[in-house]
Design a protein around this motif. Structure first.
Motif, PDB file in Angstrom:
ATOM      1  N   THR B 107       0.827  -1.209   0.000  1.00 56.10           N
ATOM      2  CA  THR B 107       0.000   0.000   0.000  1.00 56.10           C
ATOM      3  C   THR B 107       0.861   1.258   0.000  1.00 56.10           C
ATOM      4  OG1 THR B 107      -1.711  -1.223   1.170  1.00 56.10           O
ATOM      5  CG2 THR B 107      -1.879   1.173   1.234  1.00 56.10           C
ATOM      6  N   TYR B 108       2.025   1.191   0.661  1.00 60.28           N
ATOM      7  CA  TYR B 108       2.846   2.394   0.823  1.00 60.28           C
ATOM      8  C   TYR B 108       4.222   2.282   0.197  1.00 60.28           C
ATOM      9  CZ  TYR B 108      -1.023   3.450   3.813  1.00 60.28           C
ATOM     10  OH  TYR B 108      -2.294   3.665   4.270  1.00 60.28           O
ATOM     11  N   ASN B 109       4.344   1.431  -0.827  1.00 57.28           N
ATOM     12  CA  ASN B 109       5.591   1.348  -1.571  1.00 57.28           C
ATOM     13  C   ASN B 109       5.290   1.354  -3.065  1.00 57.28           C
ATOM     14  OD1 ASN B 109       8.110   0.927   0.133  1.00 57.28           O
ATOM     15  ND2 ASN B 109       6.725  -0.531   1.097  1.00 57.28           N
ATOM     16  N   GLU B 110       6.347   1.538  -3.841  1.00 56.44           N
ATOM     17  CA  GLU B 110       6.268   1.410  -5.287  1.00 56.44           C
ATOM     18  C   GLU B 110       6.891   0.073  -5.688  1.00 56.44           C
ATOM     19  OE1 GLU B 110       5.003   3.335  -7.754  1.00 56.44           O
ATOM     20  OE2 GLU B 110       4.124   4.626  -6.209  1.00 56.44           O
ATOM     21  N   PRO B 111       6.283  -0.643  -6.652  1.00 57.85           N
ATOM     22  CA  PRO B 111       6.789  -1.987  -6.973  1.00 57.85           C
ATOM     23  C   PRO B 111       8.236  -2.007  -7.484  1.00 57.85           C
ATOM     24  CG  PRO B 111       4.941  -1.354  -8.415  1.00 57.85           C
ATOM     25  CD  PRO B 111       5.013  -0.340  -7.334  1.00 57.85           C
ATOM     26  N   PHE B 112       8.666  -0.963  -8.194  1.00 56.60           N
ATOM     27  CA  PHE B 112      10.049  -0.997  -8.689  1.00 56.60           C
ATOM     28  C   PHE B 112      11.034  -1.055  -7.529  1.00 56.60           C
ATOM     29  CE2 PHE B 112      14.056   0.433 -10.390  1.00 56.60           C
ATOM     30  CZ  PHE B 112      14.108  -0.145 -11.639  1.00 56.60           C
ATOM     31  N   HIS B 113      10.817  -0.217  -6.504  1.00 54.50           N
ATOM     32  CA  HIS B 113      11.715  -0.229  -5.337  1.00 54.50           C
ATOM     33  C   HIS B 113      11.716  -1.595  -4.655  1.00 54.50           C
ATOM     34  CE1 HIS B 113      12.720   3.966  -5.452  1.00 54.50           C
ATOM     35  NE2 HIS B 113      11.517   4.399  -5.182  1.00 54.50           N
ATOM     36  N   ILE B 114      10.517  -2.156  -4.465  1.00 56.53           N
ATOM     37  CA  ILE B 114      10.420  -3.429  -3.744  1.00 56.53           C
ATOM     38  C   ILE B 114      11.103  -4.548  -4.550  1.00 56.53           C
ATOM     39  CG2 ILE B 114       8.771  -5.201  -2.983  1.00 56.53           C
ATOM     40  CD1 ILE B 114       9.018  -2.806  -1.080  1.00 56.53           C
ATOM     41  N   ALA B 115      10.846  -4.581  -5.838  1.00 59.99           N
ATOM     42  CA  ALA B 115      11.484  -5.608  -6.678  1.00 59.99           C
ATOM     43  C   ALA B 115      12.998  -5.494  -6.594  1.00 59.99           C
ATOM     44  CB  ALA B 115      11.022  -5.464  -8.126  1.00 59.99           C
ATOM     45  N   ARG B 116      13.492  -4.276  -6.665  1.00 58.59           N
ATOM     46  CA  ARG B 116      14.935  -4.090  -6.691  1.00 58.59           C
ATOM     47  C   ARG B 116      15.584  -4.402  -5.347  1.00 58.59           C
ATOM     48  NH1 ARG B 116      18.207   1.362  -7.563  1.00 58.59           N
ATOM     49  NH2 ARG B 116      20.215   0.455  -8.095  1.00 58.59           N
ATOM     50  N   LYS B 117      14.927  -3.961  -4.266  1.00 59.28           N
ATOM     51  CA  LYS B 117      15.522  -4.169  -2.943  1.00 59.28           C
ATOM     52  C   LYS B 117      15.560  -5.661  -2.582  1.00 59.28           C
ATOM     53  CE  LYS B 117      14.235   0.426  -1.363  1.00 59.28           C
ATOM     54  NZ  LYS B 117      15.559   1.048  -1.178  1.00 59.28           N
ATOM     55  N   PHE B 118      14.463  -6.367  -2.813  1.00 61.39           N
ATOM     56  CA  PHE B 118      14.485  -7.789  -2.471  1.00 61.39           C
ATOM     57  C   PHE B 118      15.402  -8.579  -3.413  1.00 61.39           C
ATOM     58  CE2 PHE B 118      10.904  -6.622   0.179  1.00 61.39           C
ATOM     59  CZ  PHE B 118      11.102  -7.426   1.297  1.00 61.39           C
ATOM     60  N   ALA B 119      15.453  -8.196  -4.674  1.00 62.41           N
ATOM     61  CA  ALA B 119      16.412  -8.842  -5.580  1.00 62.41           C
ATOM     62  C   ALA B 119      17.838  -8.599  -5.084  1.00 62.41           C
ATOM     63  CB  ALA B 119      16.240  -8.318  -7.005  1.00 62.41           C
ATOM     64  N   SER B 120      18.107  -7.384  -4.611  1.00 63.96           N
ATOM     65  CA  SER B 120      19.446  -7.055  -4.102  1.00 63.96           C
ATOM     66  C   SER B 120      19.785  -7.919  -2.892  1.00 63.96           C
ATOM     67  CB  SER B 120      19.519  -5.574  -3.715  1.00 63.96           C
ATOM     68  OG  SER B 120      19.413  -4.749  -4.864  1.00 63.96           O
ATOM     69  N   ILE B 121      18.840  -8.058  -1.969  1.00 64.70           N
ATOM     70  CA  ILE B 121      19.117  -8.863  -0.770  1.00 64.70           C
ATOM     71  C   ILE B 121      19.256 -10.333  -1.153  1.00 64.70           C
ATOM     72  CG2 ILE B 121      18.228  -9.590   1.477  1.00 64.70           C
ATOM     73  CD1 ILE B 121      17.148  -6.897   1.931  1.00 64.70           C
ATOM     74  N   ASP B 122      18.518 -10.779  -2.148  1.00 66.75           N
ATOM     75  CA  ASP B 122      18.673 -12.167  -2.572  1.00 66.75           C
ATOM     76  C   ASP B 122      20.075 -12.399  -3.154  1.00 66.75           C
ATOM     77  OD1 ASP B 122      17.137 -14.597  -2.414  1.00 66.75           O
ATOM     78  OD2 ASP B 122      17.129 -14.668  -4.601  1.00 66.75           O
ATOM     79  N   HIS B 123      20.574 -11.422  -3.920  1.00 68.98           N
ATOM     80  CA  HIS B 123      21.949 -11.550  -4.425  1.00 68.98           C
ATOM     81  C   HIS B 123      22.962 -11.471  -3.276  1.00 68.98           C
ATOM     82  CE1 HIS B 123      21.601 -11.735  -8.817  1.00 68.98           C
ATOM     83  NE2 HIS B 123      20.544 -10.953  -8.708  1.00 68.98           N
ATOM     84  N   LEU B 124      22.734 -10.518  -2.393  1.00 67.37           N
ATOM     85  CA  LEU B 124      23.670 -10.286  -1.279  1.00 67.37           C
ATOM     86  C   LEU B 124      23.772 -11.518  -0.395  1.00 67.37           C
ATOM     87  CD1 LEU B 124      25.163  -7.691  -0.320  1.00 67.37           C
ATOM     88  CD2 LEU B 124      23.222  -7.249   1.159  1.00 67.37           C
ATOM     89  N   SER B 125      22.678 -12.233  -0.219  1.00 63.52           N
ATOM     90  CA  SER B 125      22.643 -13.380   0.690  1.00 63.52           C
ATOM     91  C   SER B 125      22.787 -14.700  -0.066  1.00 63.52           C
ATOM     92  CB  SER B 125      21.311 -13.385   1.456  1.00 63.52           C
ATOM     93  OG  SER B 125      20.226 -13.551   0.551  1.00 63.52           O
ATOM     94  N   ALA B 126      23.040 -14.621  -1.365  1.00 66.10           N
ATOM     95  CA  ALA B 126      23.165 -15.830  -2.200  1.00 66.10           C
ATOM     96  C   ALA B 126      21.944 -16.734  -2.089  1.00 66.10           C
ATOM     97  CB  ALA B 126      24.454 -16.595  -1.854  1.00 66.10           C
ATOM     98  N   GLY B 127      20.744 -16.093  -2.136  1.00 69.08           N
ATOM     99  CA  GLY B 127      19.524 -16.891  -2.229  1.00 69.08           C
ATOM    100  C   GLY B 127      18.817 -17.160  -0.917  1.00 69.08           C
ATOM    101  N   ARG B 128      18.780 -16.172  -0.014  1.00 75.24           N
ATOM    102  CA  ARG B 128      18.122 -16.405   1.275  1.00 75.24           C
ATOM    103  C   ARG B 128      17.054 -15.367   1.598  1.00 75.24           C
ATOM    104  NH1 ARG B 128      21.968 -16.031   5.454  1.00 75.24           N
ATOM    105  NH2 ARG B 128      23.548 -15.137   4.082  1.00 75.24           N
ATOM    106  N   ALA B 129      16.617 -14.584   0.612  1.00 76.33           N
ATOM    107  CA  ALA B 129      15.662 -13.506   0.893  1.00 76.33           C
ATOM    108  C   ALA B 129      14.215 -13.981   0.787  1.00 76.33           C
ATOM    109  CB  ALA B 129      15.886 -12.353  -0.085  1.00 76.33           C
ATOM    110  N   ALA B 130      13.363 -13.388   1.617  1.00 79.53           N
ATOM    111  CA  ALA B 130      11.917 -13.614   1.543  1.00 79.53           C
ATOM    112  C   ALA B 130      11.220 -12.293   1.817  1.00 79.53           C
ATOM    113  CB  ALA B 130      11.482 -14.661   2.563  1.00 79.53           C
ATOM    114  N   TRP B 131      10.060 -12.142   1.199  1.00 79.73           N
ATOM    115  CA  TRP B 131       9.275 -10.923   1.369  1.00 79.73           C
ATOM    116  C   TRP B 131       7.949 -11.279   2.030  1.00 79.73           C
ATOM    117  CZ3 TRP B 131       6.370  -8.437  -3.329  1.00 79.73           C
ATOM    118  CH2 TRP B 131       5.611  -7.331  -2.899  1.00 79.73           C
ATOM    119  N   ASN B 132       7.705 -10.712   3.193  1.00 76.62           N
ATOM    120  CA  ASN B 132       6.406 -10.841   3.842  1.00 76.62           C
ATOM    121  C   ASN B 132       5.521  -9.708   3.339  1.00 76.62           C
ATOM    122  OD1 ASN B 132       4.340 -11.639   5.639  1.00 76.62           O
ATOM    123  ND2 ASN B 132       5.024 -10.080   7.112  1.00 76.62           N
TER     124      ASN B 132
END
Lengths: 459, 459
Positions: B107-132
């Motif tokens: 409700t209070y975010n833009e999808p581009f930011h969310i896609a990019r941030k979680f993709a970044s954390i998934d790369h940073l953690s080598a595949g350990r990110a999840a989005w609630n």
């Protein structure tokens, strides 16, 4: 050396795998470095060893290189990058002294998120966060955020000014000593220490308070790079570090003095604003070695990229129909970064360059000053600009990483230190402490007059 | 033990300094832990030692506790917290196996930011990110984002559905093997491997592509907690982990079977959706010790907080005029989390509780199942719910940190392992690998039917 002696500030502008457009094709480049945390961690350890004030992450919310199709974009390359706040958070806990500056746009973010994220990084790093405030430049970014094109320059800055009021207001949600965590009395904080912002403005209604305590630095350090009239006015009001592009000592000195004067006109201490032009250094043990290094990079530039870069620097003006061996035509006004366009145009006229010569000359530094030579040559230029009050420091843009940063830290930094221009040890564990910036008291941002747009400044 | 044997999944729901409302007042609590990275790092190392699948960060974009003034908020306490993506990024590089799940609002975010941030954390953690994925609940959050109150429930889920199409579409911007970084040929990526989203919908126009490569997990793991009809429909279409609240085995079993059925109706494999209720464990070496631990916490609850909590659980319904020793009145419909309101109301009626008894009973678990007892008692409940297919695992909500997590890891985990219910070593270095979730191929999200809202499901 007196305690008040002015010393250089250095930012490490580590656009991976290098600031040069062809950097990723260089044999030593980490072409895949943009999404490799270990690569960044190594770069930061080098920059911290070199006693840099801060690491500076440029960013765009989208692919900003101009391209017509996938084939053309593939020739540009070099656009993969972690979200900068994600990267800085991870780097914060792997470093101890170096400042961490990330770019975030006021046009495509909400102030509550920005206030909270930078406050979080300032807490995480124990006072080393900085925000490079941009209003975004390309239509490619607009198209990722529900628009066909950028809002115009004036509208972007109007939003940015209100954005700053909200963000600093949110950082001021709590007294510095509000949180006592008194378990016995059942008081998490001292009630008098809470300040609800309740901002209602033209662009934003934000109640607050922030759910993060006041940042260790009061406010994270504020950086800004706009060089247009709007950009300079904004910087005069808000920026503690001004990132700028200048080709000549004269140009840099004029800008420096103008900026300091405008800051004073807002009631600020001009010493609390550090002007740091970009510097693109190609360092060799001899001048010939440096020239060779640059030639290797220039040879790797794809012609499609060279012309595309020039088009972008001119604010997406279409020059595809113009003869490459002819001069740049007169340019129409654009909604892009008008100040950068002017710099490029001035350079073409001043040096009498053809379009082809112009794009070749801009490929490396992209408007920033290029210096190719020995460590002494680089230090000479830096000393001259610094001593003549054309710069308080520089944002160093290594052409290729990690090599370009290693060269600077191993060869140029010792020369600057020998001359007494640069620190040998950090003065502080906070970025403000190292940059020589005061920690703002709660409410400091609201005390200066609001900026409403550029005013005429007497030369 | 066969390779296909179903085993428990565990999430560490580490709301610092504890899930209990009075946790911060407990003598062992780290009352200032919400902004202390070293505290979180220690918790994560404990959770990783306990072989938890993931660390789960709850979040709100504002202070969500109901309060009339600073004095009342001060009694609540416990609201300072790092921005969750900032925290997870820093934790990613200090851990090696545990998954990292952060809450972010559609409700209070833009999808581009969310896609990019979680993709970044998934790369940073080598595949350990999840989005609630949440749609946000409180008006307090709305007031930090240019609104006076929340958009209604239906409107929030309509936006959320389109948000998911955009985010998964952006994660699909590139083939998994698109980036070859061919320096010789000057091709950063294989042009056929780029896929421009060019989404134009009711809420969003997002062109793409993302400036981050496809995440290591394909998509970060998707978690959702809505239990209303809209929430369940959303989860059936999108969620790979469903976080839920249930008081009884029957309630949990009914929910579990309904969710799996709804997932199947969308053409999904129900085994690819893990249902994980919250569990609030108070563990002692004896039952008496556990009861004592709980009593200590309950004694620390400020009466103002108890009544405020109930009001919040009821969706901001004003019950301040009702006698504390009388029953809960009939409730009006609200725009808040309607499913949670119903759970609380059902409990009051089922157990015939007064308002005061009700808030005391909810103070600890806040709708989640409380279990107070020995490690065997806790394991018995978990085993029963798991074996009866009322749960695929649990989100463990320690009452006070770090003590409650230490108790669980040192006492309950070994008991679960002895029973063959839980791993002794991680199966994988990615969260998908540990949860037993397939890695989605590029385009997988677009292949299932679009959800347009809840449908009738035959019981």
């Amino acid at each position: 050396m007196g305690v008040t002696r002015r010393t250089l500030r250095l930012g490490a502008f580590l656009l991976t795998p290098g600031y040069h457009v062809a950097s990723w094709r260089h044999p030593t480049a980490r072409a895949d470095g943009g999404l490799d945390f270990a690569h960044y961690r190594e770069l930061l350890h080098t920059a911290e060893r070199g006693r840099f004030d801060m690491f500076f992450v440029a960013d765009g919310v989208g692919i900003r290189t101009p391209y017509r199709d996938a084939d053309e974009l593939s020739r540009w390359g070099r656009f993969l990058q972690f979200d900068p706040l994600t990267l800085l958070s991870a780097l914060a806990v792997h470093t101890t002294h170096i400042g961490l500056a990330a770019t975030a746009s006021t046009t495509y973010n909400e102030p509550f998120h920005i206030a909270r994220k930078f406050a979080s990084i300032d807490h995480l790093s124990a006072g080393r966060a900085a925000w490079n405030i941009v209003t975004s430049v390309t239509d490619a970014e607009a198209r990722n955020f529900n628009r066909d094109s950028q809002p115009d320059h004036t509208a972007r800055y109007q939003r940015a000014r209100e954005f700053m009021e909200v963000v600093t207001g949110l950082w001021d949600s709590w007294d510095d000593d509000a949180f006592g965590y008194d378990k016995e009395a059942g008081r998490y904080f001292e009630p008098d220490g809470m300040h609800v912002l309740d901002h209602k403005g033209e662009h934003f209604s934000v109640r607050g308070p922030l759910n993060v305590a006041r940042p260790p630095q009061g406010y994270p350090v504020l950086i800004q790079a706009g060089a247009s009239a709007d950009g300079q006015d904004f910087a005069a009001r808000w920026a503690e570090v001004v990132f700028t592009a200048a080709q000549t000592l004269d140009e840099a000195r004029t800008f420096y003095r103008g900026m300091k004067r405008q800051a004073a006109a807002y009631g600020r201490d001009p010493g609390q604003m550090k002007v740091m032009p970009g510097l693109f250094p190609v360092v060799g043990r001899t001048r010939a070695e440096a020239e060779d290094k640059y030639a290797v990079l220039q040879e790797l530039v794809d012609p499609v990229v060279g012309l595309g870069l020039l088009t972008q620097l001119l604010g997406d003006v279409d020059i595809s129909g113009c003869p490459l061996d002819g001069p740049l035509p007169e340019l129409p006004p654009t909604q892009g970064s008008t100040s950068r366009q002017q710099l490029v145009y001035d350079k073409a006229r001043r040096e009498g360059l053809t379009i082809k010569e112009l794009y070749r000359s801009l490929t490396g530094g992209r408007g920033h000053r290029i210096v190719i030579g020995t460590p002494e040559d680089v230090a000479d230029l830096m000393e001259e600009w610094f001593t003549d009050e054309a710069a308080d420091g520089f944002n160093v843009m290594p052409p290729v990483l990690p090599q370009g940063l290693d060269d600077f830290v191993d060869l140029v930094v010792p020369e600057l230190q020998r001359r007494g221009l640069f620190r040998t040890e950090y003065e502080s564990t906070t970025l403000r402490g190292n940059l020589g910036l005061d920690r703002p008291a709660r409410g400091a941002a609201a005390e200066l007059p609001l900026s409403t747009g550029p005013v005429q400044v007497q030369e």
